[in-house]
Design an enzyme around this catalytic site. Structure first.
Site, mmCIF file in Angstrom:
data_model
loop_
_atom_site.group_PDB
_atom_site.id
_atom_site.type_symbol
_atom_site.label_atom_id
_atom_site.label_comp_id
_atom_site.label_asym_id
_atom_site.label_seq_id
_atom_site.Cartn_x
_atom_site.Cartn_y
_atom_site.Cartn_z
ATOM 1 C CD GLU A 28 -2.833 1.198 2.437
ATOM 2 O OE1 GLU A 28 -3.636 2.130 2.551
ATOM 3 O OE2 GLU A 28 -2.810 0.223 3.222
ATOM 4 C CG ASN A 73 -7.670 2.748 5.418
ATOM 5 O OD1 ASN A 73 -8.322 1.732 5.198
ATOM 6 N ND2 ASN A 73 -7.428 3.176 6.644
ATOM 7 C CG ASN A 173 -9.497 -1.149 1.875
ATOM 8 O OD1 ASN A 173 -9.066 -2.279 2.075
ATOM 9 N ND2 ASN A 173 -9.353 -0.172 2.764
ATOM 10 C CD GLU A 174 -10.144 -1.944 6.390
ATOM 11 O OE1 GLU A 174 -10.083 -0.794 6.876
ATOM 12 O OE2 GLU A 174 -9.381 -2.853 6.721
ATOM 13 C CE1 TYR A 245 -3.277 -5.640 9.356
ATOM 14 C CE2 TYR A 245 -5.466 -4.652 9.333
ATOM 15 C CZ TYR A 245 -4.287 -4.979 8.678
ATOM 16 O OH TYR A 245 -4.129 -4.646 7.355
ATOM 17 C CD GLU A 293 -6.141 -4.342 4.709
ATOM 18 O OE1 GLU A 293 -5.934 -3.966 5.893
ATOM 19 O OE2 GLU A 293 -6.617 -3.601 3.835
ATOM 20 C CD GLN A 350 0.818 -1.709 4.053
ATOM 21 O OE1 GLN A 350 1.710 -1.230 3.368
ATOM 22 N NE2 GLN A 350 -0.174 -0.985 4.514
#
Length: 504
Positions: A28, A73, A173-174, A245, A293, A350
């Protein structure tokens, strides 16, 4: 020592094939992942394209098969056109996701060139936060159409005569998260995802599309979001995403060590939700899962995007990982393999510097963090079919997840070689655990490695890059077709078994 745990390894107990896409990563435009991470013109190890060859070598060693790009993001306010064409003509922009200055010196063409050198499949994310269907179609035409149209000829004019042929696309994304630019309700996103997917499938029915699922299992709309989105887009999408996470917040190490319990529950919950929607719609298609992720991230140390000062490629969320973190990462990989019948794509987030297995210094070295090693060994040796492995034995008590098995394991069997690979974690902090393994195949051990240390806070740094590495295990004893394995406290272990030779 606690009472022993036991499990059975039988090549007939199969779950699903090991998908190469399970060993994905994520690049990212965030912090130093791109700039001074994978890309640093002028670095002593940079090639003619400005790619750090030391990072390329580590990426190949890590065993990465797939890389998701450019966010995250970041993608929800990204104008992909800014990152193509002559570098000197590219406009610098404000990245509102991470309050950074984006130079756009690295864009789609650079990423595709890097992916080719790294030997990874690209997974491209579309901006459905501040843009929509028309922009998605322009990007896919630019990337994938051979020539003769405005966007394909623009790509060719930019130096890429052949199409990139990107097969895997994320529909945003999200977008369930209020932190996301262009945040939407499930109804709003479901309609947008369906319309975007319908248009992309009309362009190329063979594209694989990932709908946004919940940003984490703690979201108030968890599972309800997926149900509403899939009711709108079930016919058009191929996967739904999961993100998670894990953070040892408040010093709760036992819960942290049991983080895979949450990942496992999350996978089963979203698979059940997708199947419920399919049944409700009387649709025989099956929606699989993209866990695109996942990682250990010390989020409790991050004060949020609003605390950041505007900067170009700042040092952002560069967590230094220790032995305990490596054991947790190993356990999360086990959870992904145990659910290989539904999880077909996974991306550790990442790749470089930002919560990453690879760290670099500008103008300086690159090195492997502790979490590099369980990923690399799993990617290298998990081959063939995942076997159903159900350990029985002692448990640990956790504040977050209740009682969790002290021993967490999976195994794979490769029909081509006959090799069985056993991956095991001992989550118990208080002592070793013996694991009795019944082997229902004529095999012998050929390798036994473990990641552990008397100092569980030990970490790898630029000055001591090999402080923590896999070491030969000593606690394996064979008794006929039974293996007795002594697992150190807080440890990740791999044992590889090969077929016995005829004389054996």
């Amino acid at each position: 020592m606690a009472s022993p745990a036991r499990l059975t390894l039988d090549p007939a107990f199969r779950i699903a094939p090991v998908e190469p896409r399970l060993f994905g990563s994520f690049v990212e435009h965030m912090g130093r992942c791109v700039y001074t991470g994978v890309f640093e013109p002028g670095h002593p190890a940079a090639d003619a394209d400005g790619f750090r060859t030391d990072v390329l070598e580590l990426t190949r060693e890590l065993g990465v098969t797939l890389v998701r790009y450019p966010g995250g993001n970041f993608v929800s306010n990204y104008q992909w056109e800014d990152g193509v064409g002559p570098v000197e003509d590219r406009p610098p922009r404000l990245d509102l996701a991470w309050r950074s200055l984006e130079s756009n010196r690295f864009g789609l063409g650079e990423f595709m060139a890097w992916a080719g050198k790294a030997g990874v499949e690209p997974m491209m994310a579309l901006n459905l936060g501040t843009r929509g269907v028309a922009d998605a179609l322009r990007l896919v035409e630019y990337a994938n159409y051979p020539g003769g149209t405005r966007m394909s000829e623009l790509r060719r004019a930019h130096g890429a005569d052949k199409p990139y042929d990107i097969r895997l696309w994320c529909l945003g994304n999200e977008l369930d998260g209020p932190w996301q630019l262009g945040h939407k309700t499930a109804a709003e996103y479901g309609r947008l995802a369906a319309e975007t997917a319908r248009a992309l499938k009309r362009f190329d029915p063979g594209l694989s599309l990932v709908a946004c699922g919940s940003s984490n299992s703690g979201m108030p709309t968890f599972a309800g979001w997926e149900a509403e989105v899939l009711e709108a887009a079930y016919d058009m999408v191929d996967y739904v995403s999961l993100h998670a996470y894990y953070d040892p917040s408040d010093g709760d190490v036992d819960s942290f060590l049991a983080s895979a319990s949450d990942m496992d529950h999350m996978i089963r919950s979203i698979a059940a939700t997708a199947d419920h929607v399919g049944a409700k719609l009387r649709n025989p298609r099956r929606i699989d899962l993209s866990f695109d992720e996942w990682n250990v991230w010390y989020q409790s140390r991050f004060k949020g995007e609003s605390s950041l000062e505007w900067a170009e490629a700042p040092r952002l969320i560069e967590d230094t990982y220790d032995v305990t973190d490596a054991v947790v990462v190993g356990s999360l990989l086990i959870a992904l393999l145990r659910n290989a019948d539904r999880v077909k794509i996974a991306c550790q987030a990442q790749l470089a510097n930002v919560i990453a297995p690879i760290r670099t210094e500008p103008g300086g070295p690159a090195w492997r963090q502790t979490i590099f090693h369980p990923f690399a060994l799993t990617a290298r040796h998990a081959r063939g079919e995942v076997l159903r492995v159900e350990p029985e034995g002692p448990v640990i008590s956790t504040a977050r997840y209740g009682e969790a098995p002290a021993i967490w394991a999976t195994a794979t069997h490769d029909d081509a070689t006959g090799e069985i690979a056993l991956f095991v974690v001992n989550r118990d902090r208080h002592g070793p655990c013996r694991l009795d393994v019944e082997l229902r195949a004529p095999v012998r051990p050929v390798e036994h490695l473990e990641i552990t240390d008397d100092d569980l806070s030990a970490a790898n740094t630029a000055d001591s890059p090999d402080r923590v590495t896999p070491r030969p295990g000593s606690g394996l004893r064979m008794n006929g077709h039974r293996a007795e394995l002594t697992l150190p406290p807080v440890s990740w272990t791999i044992v590889r078994f090969a077929p016995e030779s005829p004389q054996e």
